[in-house]
Motif scaffolding. Structure first.
Motif, mmCIF file in Angstrom:
data_model
loop_
_atom_site.group_PDB
_atom_site.id
_atom_site.type_symbol
_atom_site.label_atom_id
_atom_site.label_comp_id
_atom_site.label_asym_id
_atom_site.label_seq_id
_atom_site.Cartn_x
_atom_site.Cartn_y
_atom_site.Cartn_z
ATOM 1 N N GLN A 1 0.703 -1.162 -0.053
ATOM 2 C CA GLN A 1 -0.190 -0.006 -0.077
ATOM 3 C C GLN A 1 0.736 1.174 0.012
ATOM 4 O OE1 GLN A 1 -2.440 0.572 3.292
ATOM 5 N NE2 GLN A 1 -3.771 2.038 2.614
ATOM 6 N N ALA A 2 1.933 1.195 0.831
ATOM 7 C CA ALA A 2 2.867 2.465 0.687
ATOM 8 C C ALA A 2 3.697 2.505 -0.431
ATOM 9 C CB ALA A 2 3.958 2.165 1.692
ATOM 10 N N ALA A 3 3.982 1.610 -1.260
ATOM 11 C CA ALA A 3 4.532 1.714 -2.566
ATOM 12 C C ALA A 3 3.613 2.153 -3.500
ATOM 13 C CB ALA A 3 5.102 0.425 -3.051
ATOM 14 N N THR A 4 2.319 1.625 -3.426
ATOM 15 C CA THR A 4 1.314 2.198 -4.345
ATOM 16 C C THR A 4 0.941 3.504 -4.293
ATOM 17 O OG1 THR A 4 0.419 0.107 -4.325
ATOM 18 C CG2 THR A 4 -1.160 1.982 -5.247
ATOM 19 N N SER A 5 0.808 3.922 -2.828
ATOM 20 C CA SER A 5 0.313 5.494 -2.568
ATOM 21 C C SER A 5 1.504 6.339 -2.860
ATOM 22 C CB SER A 5 0.029 5.471 -1.209
ATOM 23 O OG SER A 5 1.077 5.459 -0.260
ATOM 24 N N SER A 6 2.928 6.037 -2.877
ATOM 25 C CA SER A 6 3.990 6.908 -3.130
ATOM 26 C C SER A 6 4.088 7.050 -4.556
ATOM 27 C CB SER A 6 5.294 6.483 -2.712
ATOM 28 O OG SER A 6 5.564 5.088 -3.455
ATOM 29 N N ASP A 7 3.739 6.157 -5.511
ATOM 30 C CA ASP A 7 3.353 6.223 -6.926
ATOM 31 C C ASP A 7 2.447 7.205 -7.401
ATOM 32 O OD1 ASP A 7 5.579 4.269 -7.275
ATOM 33 O OD2 ASP A 7 4.248 2.678 -7.773
ATOM 34 N N ALA A 8 1.455 7.236 -6.427
ATOM 35 C CA ALA A 8 -0.012 8.035 -7.016
ATOM 36 C C ALA A 8 0.526 9.412 -6.558
ATOM 37 C CB ALA A 8 -1.110 7.428 -6.249
ATOM 38 N N THR A 9 1.560 9.676 -5.582
ATOM 39 C CA THR A 9 1.716 11.103 -5.233
ATOM 40 C C THR A 9 2.456 11.984 -6.286
ATOM 41 O OG1 THR A 9 3.699 10.368 -4.058
ATOM 42 C CG2 THR A 9 1.492 10.614 -2.879
ATOM 43 N N GLU A 10 2.538 11.458 -7.504
ATOM 44 C CA GLU A 10 3.609 12.143 -8.536
ATOM 45 C C GLU A 10 2.823 13.385 -8.680
ATOM 46 O OE1 GLU A 10 5.154 11.796 -13.056
ATOM 47 O OE2 GLU A 10 4.352 9.827 -12.117
ATOM 48 N N ALA A 11 3.569 14.408 -8.852
ATOM 49 C CA ALA A 11 3.018 15.799 -9.144
ATOM 50 C C ALA A 11 2.216 15.939 -10.424
ATOM 51 C CB ALA A 11 4.130 16.985 -8.904
ATOM 52 N N ARG A 12 1.330 16.805 -10.460
ATOM 53 C CA ARG A 12 0.498 16.891 -11.691
ATOM 54 C C ARG A 12 1.302 17.860 -12.640
ATOM 55 N NH1 ARG A 12 -4.495 15.980 -13.117
ATOM 56 N NH2 ARG A 12 -5.256 15.577 -11.271
ATOM 57 N N PRO A 13 1.792 17.394 -14.098
ATOM 58 C CA PRO A 13 2.423 18.267 -14.854
ATOM 59 C C PRO A 13 1.835 19.672 -15.066
ATOM 60 C CG PRO A 13 1.976 16.274 -15.696
ATOM 61 C CD PRO A 13 1.190 16.215 -14.556
ATOM 62 N N ALA A 14 2.710 20.669 -14.848
ATOM 63 C CA ALA A 14 2.139 22.069 -14.858
ATOM 64 C C ALA A 14 2.503 22.730 -16.398
ATOM 65 C CB ALA A 14 2.915 22.734 -14.058
ATOM 66 N N THR A 15 3.339 22.066 -17.323
ATOM 67 C CA THR A 15 3.498 22.629 -18.471
ATOM 68 C C THR A 15 3.082 21.535 -19.601
ATOM 69 O OG1 THR A 15 5.850 21.808 -18.414
ATOM 70 C CG2 THR A 15 5.453 24.061 -17.637
ATOM 71 N N VAL A 16 3.161 22.078 -20.937
ATOM 72 C CA VAL A 16 3.016 21.053 -21.886
ATOM 73 C C VAL A 16 4.058 20.182 -22.125
ATOM 74 C CG1 VAL A 16 1.285 22.393 -23.144
ATOM 75 C CG2 VAL A 16 3.454 22.612 -23.733
ATOM 76 N N GLU A 17 5.250 20.640 -21.715
ATOM 77 C CA GLU A 17 6.390 19.604 -21.816
ATOM 78 C C GLU A 17 6.381 18.542 -20.956
ATOM 79 O OE1 GLU A 17 6.488 23.013 -21.438
ATOM 80 O OE2 GLU A 17 8.528 24.092 -22.161
ATOM 81 N N ASP A 18 6.097 18.842 -19.732
ATOM 82 C CA ASP A 18 6.067 18.037 -18.715
ATOM 83 C C ASP A 18 4.988 16.910 -18.743
ATOM 84 O OD1 ASP A 18 8.256 19.075 -17.303
ATOM 85 O OD2 ASP A 18 7.190 20.292 -15.778
ATOM 86 N N ALA A 19 3.835 17.502 -19.379
ATOM 87 C CA ALA A 19 2.683 16.521 -19.523
ATOM 88 C C ALA A 19 2.992 15.645 -20.713
ATOM 89 C CB ALA A 19 1.661 17.305 -19.882
ATOM 90 N N CYS A 20 3.794 15.939 -21.711
ATOM 91 C CA CYS A 20 4.177 15.050 -22.868
ATOM 92 C C CYS A 20 4.954 13.965 -22.384
ATOM 93 C CB CYS A 20 4.623 16.146 -23.731
ATOM 94 S SG CYS A 20 4.853 15.065 -25.542
ATOM 95 N N ILE A 21 6.124 14.677 -21.494
ATOM 96 C CA ILE A 21 7.000 13.530 -20.994
ATOM 97 C C ILE A 21 6.262 12.596 -20.044
ATOM 98 C CG2 ILE A 21 8.821 13.364 -19.246
ATOM 99 C CD1 ILE A 21 9.843 16.136 -20.129
ATOM 100 N N PHE A 22 5.262 12.965 -19.257
ATOM 101 C CA PHE A 22 4.273 11.878 -18.468
ATOM 102 C C PHE A 22 3.724 10.853 -19.489
ATOM 103 C CE2 PHE A 22 0.248 10.724 -16.953
ATOM 104 C CZ PHE A 22 0.716 10.269 -15.706
#
Length: 137
Positions: free
Chosen positions: A23-44
């Motif tokens: 559960q800790a491993a899963t929740s740490s994966d889900a805490t990734e920050a939301r991309p703020a720029t189109v560059e970061d979103a495309c990398i995501f």
């Protein structure tokens, strides 16, 4: 011979430890920050399509001012790639004025993925990426 008595609460904690770790491993994966720029979103999008935690990004071209906003970039899944060897490409487009950014279309290799793709498999991959973006904090 000594007898060792382990109480029920201790046993239940030991039994729950693997589940808590998962559960800790899963929740740490889900805490990734939301991309703020189109560059970061495309990398995501690229990371999640090729299912890797890290990408080596080469050239990035971002066009947040266009309609629809978007980005193109080169990437490699090999972190030790030389700049001249980073040749895989992705192109992403996003909804105008959407907060948070929502992907509307992306292309990798010679395949484009969108909600209106003719191929069911391409529509499925697109919906999976949108779902992953919606799960971000």
């Amino acid at each position: 011979m000594k007898r060792l008595f382990i109480t029920l609460p201790v046993l239940s904690l030991l039994a729950a430890a693997p589940a808590l770790a998962q559960q800790a491993a899963t929740s740490s994966d889900a805490t990734e920050a939301r991309p703020a720029t189109v560059e970061d979103a495309c990398i995501f999008v690229a990371k999640n399509m090729v299912m890797v935690k890290d990408l080596k990004v080469g050239v990035v071209q971002a066009f947040p001012e266009l309609d629809p906003p978007g980005a193109r970039l080169t990437y490699s899944t090999r972190m030790d790639s030389e700049p001249q060897d980073i040749s895989d490409e992705i192109e992403c487009q996003f909804e105008r004025d959407a907060e948070p950014l929502q992907v509307t279309r992306f292309c990798m290799d010679l395949t484009c993925y969108a909600a209106n793709s003719e191929e069911p498999e391409e529509r499925r991959r697109f919906e999976e990426i949108r779902a992953l973006m919606q799960r971000l904090n």
